[in-house]
Structure formats: structure tokens, C-alpha cells
Design a protein around this motif. Structure first.
Motif, PDB file in Angstrom:
ATOM      1  N   PHE A   8       7.811  -0.938   8.140  1.00 33.65           N
ATOM      2  CA  PHE A   8       7.098   0.287   8.522  1.00 33.65           C
ATOM      3  C   PHE A   8       5.682   0.291   7.923  1.00 33.65           C
ATOM      4  N   GLY A   9       5.316  -0.816   7.317  1.00 33.74           N
ATOM      5  CA  GLY A   9       4.074  -0.855   6.542  1.00 33.74           C
ATOM      6  C   GLY A   9       2.803  -0.796   7.368  1.00 33.74           C
ATOM      7  N   ASP A  10       2.907  -1.029   8.671  1.00 39.94           N
ATOM      8  CA  ASP A  10       1.696  -0.915   9.502  1.00 39.94           C
ATOM      9  C   ASP A  10       1.533   0.535   9.950  1.00 39.94           C
ATOM     10  N   ILE A  16      10.662  -4.157   0.900  1.00 40.93           N
ATOM     11  CA  ILE A  16       9.857  -3.830   2.095  1.00 40.93           C
ATOM     12  C   ILE A  16      10.403  -2.651   2.881  1.00 40.93           C
ATOM     13  N   PRO A  57      11.153   1.174   4.213  1.00 42.97           N
ATOM     14  CA  PRO A  57      10.109   2.179   4.480  1.00 42.97           C
ATOM     15  C   PRO A  57       9.696   3.014   3.265  1.00 42.97           C
ATOM     16  N   ALA A  80       9.631   1.733   0.083  1.00 42.00           N
ATOM     17  CA  ALA A  80       8.874   0.822  -0.776  1.00 42.00           C
ATOM     18  C   ALA A  80       7.517   0.458  -0.172  1.00 42.00           C
ATOM     19  N   PHE A  81       7.508   0.300   1.126  1.00 42.13           N
ATOM     20  CA  PHE A  81       6.314  -0.203   1.816  1.00 42.13           C
ATOM     21  C   PHE A  81       6.052   0.699   3.021  1.00 42.13           C
ATOM     22  N   PRO A  82       5.594   1.898   2.732  1.00 43.22           N
ATOM     23  CA  PRO A  82       5.532   2.939   3.771  1.00 43.22           C
ATOM     24  C   PRO A  82       4.374   2.728   4.759  1.00 43.22           C
ATOM     25  N   PRO A  83       4.373   3.512   5.842  1.00 46.30           N
ATOM     26  CA  PRO A  83       3.287   3.400   6.829  1.00 46.30           C
ATOM     27  C   PRO A  83       1.916   3.407   6.164  1.00 46.30           C
TER      28      PRO A  83
END
Lengths: 472, 472, 472, 472
Positions: free
Chosen positions: D30-32, C318, C320, C322-325
Motif C-alpha cells: 500500500f506504500g504507493d 511492508i 499497510p 508498516a508501509f502506509p500509502p
């Protein structure tokens, strides 16, 4: 003819094996099974139970194109039929009719009526996978559902649709998402019982475990309120082919079919490898006293002379209302050459008592390999068979742990063509199957003689001694 | 032989057409295309450009098994090749090699190298659909994606995987969910431009519309941030087959390929119907000046004598690392009979200048049917063609509104075999295609003579006058 | 205000229960669970461990909104927090930050670090299903695969994605094809062992059976050559919620996790129902000595005052990169009201020793219902519990066969509110779960007193005697 | 309390912004959408039309939480309602009833009856995506089909199911295969017409192009023989939200609905962003004179105080037989707090003439930004609006080419809070949308005054001059 074309012709017209090997390495996809053996093997001629390499060395063939050439290489009756059709009606768009298509469909349907008491019809196609695809269409059309059960160890072909119901994940891994992946159920492979039971007292535990899936909605397969299953059909090979010629207990399929019938789940019987007397009956499933709803067949129907395949289905699944014109199609689906040969093969099967012949030869062969097992208990863990579908499971010294390396070695040595049989140089063509790739799946020609069976056993004996000298 | 079997043999051995029709109605699936015509038609013999019914009446065949028998029915050279292979190596498990497989793969790969400048390899299979399935595997393996573009009006086969990329929803409707349904793109069918443009000044509007799909991420197909498309390949028939032998503008494919190349989307060229000189070149796509990434072929490769099919792919897509052993398989994939005939057919294509022959005959034929169009403007709305792939679009009196009923009538009357040509009773075999099922898609034998072309046009003329007397 | 609106206001402003029932029948979807009981029940007020109907009758609540209101109805500390946030920052687009979001994410992440030794992060959302969907995204993103394992009896929500991994087929049946349907694995429900074993000597047979799935590629889940599984994660509830508050053997999860770790399959721990001390630990999984890769939570985090939910994942899944904005989003995902209450709830959980409290109360309660089981062996087949998650399995006289009818009757009678407890009229609110819908899943408030526990047991006793007089 | 917990409390109780930023960087996914702006922005307080940062600087908010807080931050009437419900029935399992749920469902259903003449019902849930998922269930249940149409530029949420019908491929790219990916249709975005037409004389070409998809079975969407479409519903935002507040021509939706009705395709109207008077009517679709079959709503129903969402459907799609108990569920689906606030909001909407108010304010605001466009033609390419949903499209000097960089700059400068308005330091909160991310989508509070509108325009003017000095 321009120069380029002349040059190209010169290149491809080569008969030099080295050049051919080089061309193969450069221009053939390695994606099929040729390069499981390195370097791949060229054969030049086929006759009876033998393949001959380019040097003229005979190889006794105990796999017969994975059971596609049941009636012997170069079977004259069938070859003559093909030549006759070539001279008369070699081509015809499948939109039009020719007698052999109709006669062959009628023969199979009437045979099934007499065997199972069920009316039905036949749809032809080419290649086993395409017949499997047609069966999927029939099931999906009838049930409105797209999910299937199939067996672990089961094999139904390599189109994307067939791959989804074929157990090996290796066949799916590189091809993205399979939306219709089957739920795979343990097969009754009693030598290696998936539940570690003994057949003597298991009480068909495996069927009971399958039935448990329908106990409540929370077991995931059944809506008890609606009395409806999530899955539409169970694809079976009654004797697994690629899975290693595993013969199930006699009581298995009737018990399984009862569970399916009570839930409205169809049984599709894949006879592509075991059909046409390989297991001693016209259909292998006849050995197990159940009537399938759909039968898929191919391979040996033409003795390997044409990829003709087909699907037979119960009348209510395939009648013209249920499966109307345009439901399927393929250019070569009921091609004149394939149906003519297939019809002649069925005529042969009606005229000849293959049931007795195959079972007698099979019993004799099984007896011989059981003797071999007794002789080499540190090499052969299991032997079994039904009809002329026989298995030899190669194990480590404990008689149980699969020995894939030795299996591969025996296979490769057989392909060398240097076995000395009473002064004659020979080879042995085997096929390897099984969950652990440690099973020789023997599918000899129905024309094999006792002498040739003895020769086969002698060659196996030679190979074992050559490859596992420390375990004899 | 037991009595049951004797009786069964008696039943199926019938040669009476009425009894055969009855057997067909009872035991054959209606799921293929036979019952598009009622009652279905039996043919007895085929030779050259003619089919013969059981009464001996000749039917001039202008469809040649949907372009599977390009080299004429009963072509002696190819038939002899088949017979020779039958006598030598009629069967061989595809795990082993025989020269003809290698030679054929080499011939096609080297031809493609000279045509497109691209190295590549061939994977054989049987049936066009299975070759399409193999191409899907190659694409999915290479891109890691499962979604494809394909053309409205396009046809790629009837396995579940091929059905997902074949435009007609009728082929999918009864078979549940298709997880990989293609996104179908309008084809440049200029006579009925999907955007109501005129070719003279459209500026390839259709390509621009396709390109717009990649303008922003919100057009749904493209992630601009990652520079990645959601779709992996575009399946094309450069000239649509089932879609009605529609010939696109010359500039179309180069413009389309540019859009695809810029987005990393592969082009798969389906040559199953148009390959092997049907459109005047070895591959139809050669007429359009683009190099496809993958080519799928089948049908005419064996002149209809064997369902051999195949896929050629660019080396980086199909080399042994990318597409390793076990990636695909089918029992008959490179069967000895099919590859021998295919190889001989390719030899013929190298030795003979089919390009000139087909284009000359095609030009002459097109000229004749254009004359027919001029003569019957209230019946024929459009004619066109490339090589010996020709189209006649049957319309209402306005010359534009599709007239399916009249098309069907002309087709059915041709099948009656009662046309009087200078005192001789004849029939005409046509094929109907097109989005509106109002197009005669003509695919005559390459061996057709000018006289036979004239005869074909005369038969068409007779049929039009018989079926549309009020519009002549 | 126009007349129509006035009239409409009059209609909807009614407080008459009959009129409200009529409006409900006409305007409310019956698609939720309200109409499992007919007529549905109105409640008017909630406080502590009681719900009150419109007549003021108290109902002892032993299910606490399926464990969403662990800290008691109307918990003043949490309600005041909500009011304070309302007065300060009641709304804020989730694109912007407020302290409580950050503090709550930090608290959970640091707690997990101390519990499992793993770095990680939190993504908030609303509703348990949406957090499950976010977890699916994290798994799919990390593994590139879309297929999951989950438990038979498992429940993870009702969005389409969550439904695909929730066992009950009833939830999928009417909604077409689920391309990502999980493979559902038997859960260690030892009272009804799916393999008919006894815990004493089973040797965790169920784990071994699961492991067998990876023995060869033909077991369908594993490519041994590539060392790669077809499935990406295993979704677990360590104690099944809807499945009937089933507590697994202590050794189960460590053994399962070992199998998963060795195959690179993630474990996603769904704590939506059991998290936040319901099972005596902050996370229920802490009772079982394994570190999950992902944790999904919701429900009790806000004591039912806001649907705030979330997912915690290991840093490598998760971070940043791997699971960016833009990886996920929802309008209310980290809404100020929910995060403020959630943060205060976590503060409470840090300040108070809920572990001791819940386990002590749970032990006492379990002791009482075990006594009840002893008293009514013909009604109660099994009792068990962990923390304040307790189960009572209602069976027929044999103590084993599920008795759903009696379960339903006891439930419905409890809802009548006419039980006489020392002269006071009361009701009892229960929840029914279990594979056979015969389990009372007790989830009392953590604020429940011994006296209230005794009262609950007394009410259960009264109900059993009323509903099964012949079995006492 | 143990030491660990004490320390943890100390860490999370920090109010220092730097420490909070550090915690956020370490523990928050940071996924949102938070990290679209770097560093992310903290806000401290909200009131009326203003957000206040931690230093007390006011930011005029022209996006109001993407239209979730239509009635102004801290609306006292709604906040008081929430507090009252907190004191009475703060929690209740959704299996039971409370009046507000029923009253709110009745109000919406009766309003829809008066607006569209259709009977129907409401199903509540939490979060817009979950309501979209419920609508997908209703559609799939009714039609038996899983494929949907949706608009390019459309946005319906971020669960996997909602992502499949949301246009942006970026939202799908990293999450594997989407079996139910919608077919995305160009939206009537006339400023950038997807077909390069002019509205004056296009004759709704886009609708005609959509209708063409159903011309023949070969267009891929329609089986003419069966009269059946492959796709079940069309998801629409009548005014696109994320797509950039694009207002379609008045005639578009009636023409589209006709095409859909004639093919039996449902229209699902997503009002999550535009509902509740944002576009000047209760539902935005009311501006376009069509009756949708299903309406999905959320966001502003509770003015942002609770994620309550819902779906209204035509009676035949959602009646108790069609959509029976257990069809859907979520813990918080009709939670007491959300329904109480939602009901009060609907009461407000019945009592107040928001239609007049919103349209008047909107007209005034639009007039002002049109003046701005005239003033800065090299910055603003398009302005438009309906109700208080307004758009400003930022372009390059040519007035057409999207200028995303400038848009981002204006947005970021507004967030700095350093604009000098008559001596007062202020900020401006905008939202960026549009296919090219170059559109300010204005969604001001309905409580905004003329003075505040003027202030907003002044702030925009300041920002333009600051960010694009060379183009003024």
C-alpha cells in the motif's frame, strides 16, 4: 542575602556523607561513570600514591586517575607552579600571549623534531576530546575527506566527533546517526588474536588483511584508477588504553605505517593516556619506531591539575597557510594556569630520567604480577606491560575465558577499604578495562616505590583469595 | 640530564620577548585567534580590571576574557579556594565523588527549581563546547532526531558538533561535510531587522515567520499527519555573544517558546557567555520570562580559573533512566579544582546581590556610552545593553553602514598601550563582535567602579578622536 | 514548421554512422559505460541470441544485456503482449489500478510463500536502483537505523543511496560525502579467498570472522548491554554479478543468515541480475537454502522491454500499517506496459520448466569452458557457474595472477566482428566483470541451443588463440 | 507444468474485479498512492482524453497521468514508433549505441543551444528520480559540495537523494537521518505570499530575503573571506507541480538567478512535470527568461510509453573530462524503446506548433475556470495557469481558507463515474495538489478540443453543485 539563598547555602554546605549521597542522587546526572559502582565512593584527600576516604583509610591507587596523575598526587613542584601563576597571571583571554604557552609549544615541537625528524607545531585546547576534534579538523582540512580508520577496542573521547571514531557502539547507540562513523580495524591483541593466529608464525597477518582492503576498487576503500583512498587518516593508540593496556608486537606499527604511507593515509597517534612516559618513553609510539603525522595529548601533561590538552601536527598540515587564524578556538584553550603547569611538567621530564625510572619500576612490577599469574593460573589469564602501563587479565579457570564477574568483584572489594595489611586497614583502587571488561589496567604513580609495588601485589593477592577462594 | 635536554631547556627558558615571538611564530599553531592581531600581544600580569604588559603599562580591560572573569582578575576569595583544594584533594578520578561536585550540582539544580519550577540535574564537563556536545546527546537521546534549529549570528563552540549549530559558515568551510548542520533562523536583531521592520509595529513578525515553517508539510519542517517536527531542539543565546551582544525584544522568547512547545521542540539555552549575572540575572534568560528545557553553562563559573562547564536539563530528559551511567564521560569532567572554585563562586553569588550591583553599574555605563553615541553620531550607530553586557556598534557617517575598518583600528590602537590619561600611559582591551565585526562587546568586571567606568569611556573617547578625526 | 526546426530535423534524421558518431561525441554524456570501448559500437538489430551490426554481421551474444534479456532478443510472446497492452491501456496514472499489476504482485508473493513459507507483498518501481532505494526505505522504516552491511565486490546500483551500499569506491569518489556508506564485508570468493584459506578445511572462516564483529561492544557493531546492532540489514547478491559471477559455497548463506538472525539484522537479497532463472532457480538464493527478508528484482522480469523493477518484503515489514500509502511513489512505478509484459514472463516461467532447461544447458556450457580451461591453463585460471551464469577468469601464465589486459583485448577483438567461423564472419559479445576486471561473465539466452553453445566456445577459442598466441 | 503452478496461474488469471481487489489488498504494497482513494479504482482502457472503467463508462481526464501523457492516450504515431522499434531492435545493452539515443541527445542539446546559447550534453536514465540523482552527481562532482537549496512546496522525486531535496517532511519522517537535507526556501506563491506582501508593491521581497542569507558569514551560508557558498545548487520547478501549479511572477527567476550567479551557485531546473510544452514552451523555464545550468526531464518525453528520463547540463559540467565514463549507469538508461519513442515525440514537437496550440487552448480553458471562479466565489479562491497547466484552488466561503475536505469530496465524486451529462453517464479524473492539498492541478491532453474543455468545465460545475450545495 535573602532567606531563600540562606536556606540554599545551608543545604549545600552540608558535610554529612549521607546528605551528600542524597543530594547526589537527586541533582547529579548519572550519565558519567560514577554509578558504575553503587553506592558511589567519596574520597577526601589525595597524596602521593594514596587516596584517603572520609574516615582516613588509605587506598593504594594503582590507576592514578587513568594515568592523568603520573607524577603523584599533590606533587609539590607542580602545585607550587600553579600557585605562582595564580598570583601573577591567573587569567588571560587566549587571544593574547603569555610566555608559558609559547615555551610549552616550543618544547614539544623541538622534542618531536629530535624524535621524529619532523617540523611541526602545537595547538592547545582543553580536554582530550577537544584535542581529538582539533586533529579531526586538521585531517579533514588537509585531505578534504571526512572518513577515518580507527581500531576496534580504540577510545578517543566522547564528543560526537570523537565518538564516531571510538569503537564502542554503546557510546553511539542512543545518539542517532553518525555520518562519520569510522571503519574499525582489528587491533593486534595477540592474547586474543582476532584472526586466531599465533604471533610466532603469523607473519603480521593482521597488517596483510588491512592491506588487502586496497587491492581493488571493489574492496571498497580505494580507487585504483585515481590512486586515491576513501579514508583520510588512521587513529591509533599504540598501546590501547580503555581497550585493556594491550601491547602490540614491535613490528606491527612500522608495517601498518608503510601501508598507510603508500596510500596517502595519515596516522594520528592518540597519546592522551599513554603519553608522558606512561609506557616508558615520552610518547608511547616511540617504542614502535614510527613517526606519526599527528599526535594528540592531554591528561598527564598537567598531572591532572588542569584539563590542558593539545595536538601536534607536521608542519605541512598545520602551518599558518594550511591552518590559518580562526581554524579553531576555545575560551580556555591555552589558559595560563594549565600551560604554566604543563611547562613545569615538561621541565621535570627533561631534567629527570623518567625513561630509566619508569622502565625499571615497570619491569619490577611486571615481574611481580607475572609471579601472581603463576600462583593463580585459574584467575589470571594474561599479564603484560610496557613501562608502567601494566595489564592483568582475569579469566575463568581455563585461563582464557574472560571473567568479568570476578573482575568486578575484586574491584568492588578493593573499594571497601577493609583489607587487613599487617594490621592496617587499607583499600586498593583499580581500574577495569578491556574488550570484555575483565582487565585490570594498572597505571601506578611514577613515584611509586618498590615497597609500594610489593604492597600493591600483596593487596591484589588478598583480593584474589577473598574473591575466588575456590580457584586458588 | 643529557645535553640535548639542557639545550632545549635553555631555549624554552628564555624570557626575551623577541625570542618568545620567534618561538611562537615557529612552534605555535596560528589556528586559534592570536594572529587576528599582528604582532600578537604579550601580557604579564592581571589584577582587578587591569591587564599589564611586560613593561608594566596597565590596560583597562572591558572584555574580561569574553566574560569568563566576571569577578575580577585575581579575585582573592576564589584563588584561595583553589589553593585550599590543591592542598587537600587536588586530583581525583571523576568516577569517584567529592563533596564540591555534589554541592555545586545541587546548588544549580535548586536555583533552577526556584527560578523555573522545574526539577532537573547537572552534568559537568570541561570547556563550553563539551557541555554543548553533552546537551546535543541529551537532545538526540530524548527525541531520536539529530537536526537542530539555531540562530543566525549564534555561536555555540568549535567542536565539530558545536560547529554544526554555530552560524558562521567560515567555521565549517574547510572541514568537509556536516551531516547535522542546523537550520539557522534570523535572530531579533532589531537595529538591523532581518525583515526590515520597525519594532514599534512589527508584531513580532520574525516569530510569525518562524511559525509559518510549520504550516504545512511542504514547508519542510513538519509532518502534520503525524504531528511531528523534523527538528528536535532550538539552540539559543538569549542575548547573542559573538553575534554582538544583541538584546532581543522582551516579548520575543515567550512567543518563540510557545511555537516550540506546541510542536514538541526543545529549547536549549546557551548561557556560556551570558550566564552568572553578566546580563544582570543569574541566567540571562531570566530577563525574558521563559523556562528553557536545557541550560548550558561554563566560562565565568570558575572566574576563568578552570574550564569547568556543565549542562542542566529537565528531569525527564536527564534522569538515570533517560541518561544512564556511561552516557558521557571526560577525564576532567567534574575535577576537584574546578568544582571547588565553581562552588565558591556560586556561594558568592548567593551571598552578594549581584543583580542590583550589575544592573546599576550597567545602567550607569550604558548611560555613558549613549552620551558618547550622541557626541559621535557619525561613529557610533547603536548602543544597547543589559546588565553589564553592553554594545557599541561602529558605523560609517550615516550612522548605519557597518564600519569594520574603523572598529579594527580602534581595537588595535587600544592595544598599543600609549593612550595618555592625565599623564598616565594606558591601554584599553576591547573585544570585537557582531555580524559585520563592527561591534565592541563590552563585558567589564563586576568589580568595576564608577571611576573605572568613567575611565573606560574617556579611553574610548580618546580612541575615537585618534582614529576618526574627520568624523568628530 | 520553422526553418530552424527543419534544419534540426535534417541533422538528427541522419543515418550515416560517421555523422552519428560525431553527434554522439558532441551531444552525449560520456558518463555512462559507452566509452569504455573506443570507438563505441553501434548495433542495428537483435534477434534470438544474436546482435547484428549495421553491416549485417551477426554477433553471438553471451551476455544478453547483462542478463536482462534472458528469454532471447525479440521473444515473440512477450513482444506481442506489449503490443496488445499498447492497443488497450497503454497509459494509466499509477494511482489507479489495472489487473496486470495486481496479478503480477500476487504471482510473485504466492511463489515466495511457497518457496520460503513467508507472507509478503510487492512494491513495483522502475529501474533496479529505485527498487533498491525502496528496499532501503523499508529497512530504515522498520529498524530506525540507516547503516547497512554489504559485500566487497557487491553491486546494487548507482543512485546515491545504492552507491552507498555498492562496494566500488570509484563510484563514490567524486560525489562528496556518503553519510550512509555501508560496511563492506569480504565475500566468499574462494578462488581468491580473502583470508587465504582453502575451502576444504576453512570451516567457513569468513562467517566466523563476520560473527566476531559482534563479540563485544568494542568490535564496534554491537551493544551487548542493549542487545542491539548498529547496522540494520545485510545486502547480498547470493551470486555476485558485477563482482564476477562468483558462486559461494553451499553452506555459506545459511551460516551467515544464522548470525544475522541472532542479531536482528535483516537480509536483503538483490536478485536484479541473478533472478528469474539465471542461476537455475526462480531466485538465485533458492540454491542456498535461506529465506531472505526482502528480495529486490528487475532486469529480466520484462525481458528488457520495460524497466519494471520491484521489491518483495516480508509482511511485517511492508504491511499497510508498516508501509502506509505515500511511503514511496514514482510516476512509472507500476506502468501498464511493464506489468503486462512482466506478468506474461511470469506466466511463461510457470508454464515452462526453466529449472531443468537452464541447469542442463548450464552444465553443458560449463563442461565446455572447463575443457577450454584445461586446453589453455596459461590463460584461464578459473571457471565456474550455476545455471546459465558462468565465469571464465583470465589469468597470466601462472593461472592465478589476474590478466586484465588480455581480458580487455579478447573483449575488444570479439567486438570487431571479423572472426571467421567456417567461412562466416562473426563477432562475439562478452561482458567483463570481476574485482580485477579479468572475468568474462557469461549470461547466455535461455533459448541458446547446444550448437550455439558450441559456437560460443569456438569463438572464445579463436579469440584466445588470436590474442594470446604465446600462451597456447 | 506442475499442479502448484497450474493453481497459481488459475488464481492470477482471474478477471473478476472483486477477486482482483482482494488480491490487491493481500499482495500489493500500500506504500504507493493507490490507497489514497478507498476502494482503489480500476481502469480498463485509455484513448484520447478519456479513461474507461471496466463497465465502459468514460472519464474525462484532466490530469493525463500528471502530465506524462501530454499527447493523448493511445497517440498512434508514438505507439507505432514503439511497435516498429520492437520489431527491429527491442533490446540492447546500454554499453552499445543505437541511432535514436544519439539523435535524441543531439536534438535536445541543439534545441538548448538555440534557446539558451549554451553548449551541453544529455545523459539519459529511467524515471525522473534517477535523472535527478544524476543531476545531483553532476553538481556534487563540479562543486565538491553536497548541500542544495530547494523550494518549499518543491517536489523532485522519492529516491533517498531526491527526497532530501523534496520539501515535504512527511516523505522523510520514517526513513532516518538525511545527511544532505536541502535548505528549503519560500517559493513565490503570491496568492498566499509567504511574507504577506502584495505583488503590486512587494519589490520581489522574497528574492531580497534570499539574498540576505549571503550578507555575512553569520547568516550561515556564505564565507565572505573566501567568497564561497556552503550550498552548491538551487533546485527549482519554475512552475511548481505537486506544489499546486503555482505560476511565479515574471521577474522572479531572473532576479533569483542573478543572486545565484553572483555566488557561484548552480540552478538546476526540474522540468519533469512542466517540460515538453505543458506550460506552453518546450521548457517551462523559457517563460521566465533565464538560462538554467542543468535541466532534468522525463515523463511526457515518451508520452508515458517508457520511463525514459534525462539530464542536460552545461558543457563545462558534463564534458568527458568532468563527467568521464563510469560516472553513472543504469541498465535501462538509454533503452532502445524509450529513446525511439522520445525521438519521435521530439520530431512531433519540432513539426507541430505546440506553443501556439497549447497557449490558445490554455487561455480558453483558463477563461472558463475564471468564469467558474466568479460563479462560485465561495468555493474557488484562486485560478491561474500557464499553457495547459492550470490551477483551481478550493477554499472555504471566505475565498481564502483552504478547504481540503471539499477538494477531496469533489475528487472522489468525480471518480464515481455517475455524473449525468446530457443523458450520458461520465466521470472526471482530477489530480489534487498544493501545500494544503486543496488545489486541482489540471493538465489536460494537448489534443483536447474546445468542446472537451467545455465538457470539463461542465463536469466541474456539476461536481461543485453536488458537493457544496450550500455555497453556490
Amino acid at each position: 542575602m535573602n532567606t531563600d539563598n540562606k536556606n540554599l547555602l545551608k543545604v549545600i554546605n552540608t558535610t554529612d556523607e549521607g546528605e551528600l549521597q542524597a543530594l547526589e542522587r537527586q541533582y547529579c546526572s548519572f550519565g558519567d561513570t560514577v554509578h558504575y559502582l553503587e553506592p558511589p565512593k567519596f574520597f577526601d584527600r589525595a597524596e602521593g600514591v594514596y587516596l584517603y576516604d572520609r574516615g582516613g583509610t588509605p587506598y593504594l591507587d594503582l590507576q592514578m586517575w587513568y594515568s592523568a596523575a603520573n607524577f603523584g598526587y599533590g606533587n609539590q613542584r607542580l602545585q607550587q607552579t600553579l600557585k605562582n601563576q595564580l598570583d601573577k597571571l591567573p587569567q588571560l583571554a587566549c587571544q593574547y600571549l603569555h610566555p608559558e604557552k609559547v615555551q610549552l609549544a616550543a618544547a614539544i615541537s623541538r622534542l618531536n623534531k629530535s624524535k621524529f625528524g619532523l617540523d611541526g607545531r602545537v595547538q592547545f585546547n582543553v580536554g582530550g576530546s577537544q584535542a581529538v576534534e582539533d586533529s579531526l579538523k586538521i585531517v579533514r582540512n588537509h585531505t578534504g575527506k571526512t572518513l577515518m580508520f580507527a581500531f576496534m577496542g580504540g577510545y578517543h573521547g566522547r564528543t560526537l566527533g570523537a565518538t564516531a571514531i571510538t569503537s564502542s557502539y554503546r557510546y553511539r547507540r542512543r545518539y542517532g546517526h553518525f555520518s562519520d562513523r569510522a571503519a574499525f580495524v582489528p587491533y593486534p591483541y595477540c592474547f586474543r588474536c582476532p584472526y586466531d593466529k599465533k604471533r610466532e608464525d603469523c607473519g603480521l597477518y593482521c597488517v596483510k588483511q588491512f592491506e588487502k582492503n586496497f587491492e581493488t576498487e571493489y574492496n571498497s576503500f580505494w580507487d585504483a584508477k585515481a590512486g586515491e583512498p576513501e579514508f583520510s587518516a588512521f587513529y591509533v593508540e599504540s598501546i590501547q588504553g580503555t581497550g585493556g593496556y594491550v601491547v602490540p608486537p614491535k613490528e606491527y606499527f612500522p608495517a601498518l605505517k608503510k601501508v598507510l604511507d603508500e596510500r596517502g593515509i595519515l596516522m594520528v597517534d592518540d597519546e592522551i593516556q599513554m603519553g608522558f612516559f606512561r609506557a616508558g618513553k615520552f610518547w608511547a609510539i616511540e617504542n614502535f619506531d614510527v613517526a606519526p603525522d599527528i599526535i594528540v595529548f592531554g591528561k598527564a601533561l598537567t598531572n591532572g591539575l588542569n584539563p590542558l590538552s593539545g595536538v601536534w601536527a607536521r608542519e605541512d598540515l598545520i602551518n599558518p597557510q594550511a591552518f590559518p587564524p580562526g581554524s579553531t578556538h576555545s575560551t580556555f584553550s591555552s589558559n595560563t594556569l594549565g600551560t604554566a603547569v604543563g611547562l613545569e611538567a615538561v621541565r621535570m621530564m627533561l631534567e629527570t630520567d623518567y625513561e630509566t625510572m619508569v622502565n625499571e619500576k615497570g619491569a619490577y612490577f611486571l615481574q611481580q604480577i607475572r609471579a601472581l599469574q603463576k600462583k593463580y593460573p585459574k584467575v589470571i589469564g594474561d599479564t603484560d606491560g610496557m613501562g608502567l602501563a601494566l595489564r592483568i587479565e582475569v579469566c575463568q579457570a581455563d585461563g582464557y575465558t574472560p571473567d568479568r564477574a570476578l573482575t568486578d568483584k575484586i574491584f568492588a572489594e578493593g573499594m571497601k577499604g577493609d583489607l587487613d595489611v599487617r594490621g592496617r586497614k587499607m583499600g586498593l583502587v583499580l581500574d577495569v578495562g578491556g574488550y570484555f571488561k575483565n582487565v585490570f589496567t594498572l597505571a601506578p604513580s611514577f613515584t611509586i616505590t618498590r615497597e609500594e609495588i610489593d604492597l600493591g601485589v600483596e593487596l591484589l593477592d588478598l583480593l584474589i583469595r577473598r574473591c575466588a577462594p575456590d580457584r586458588i
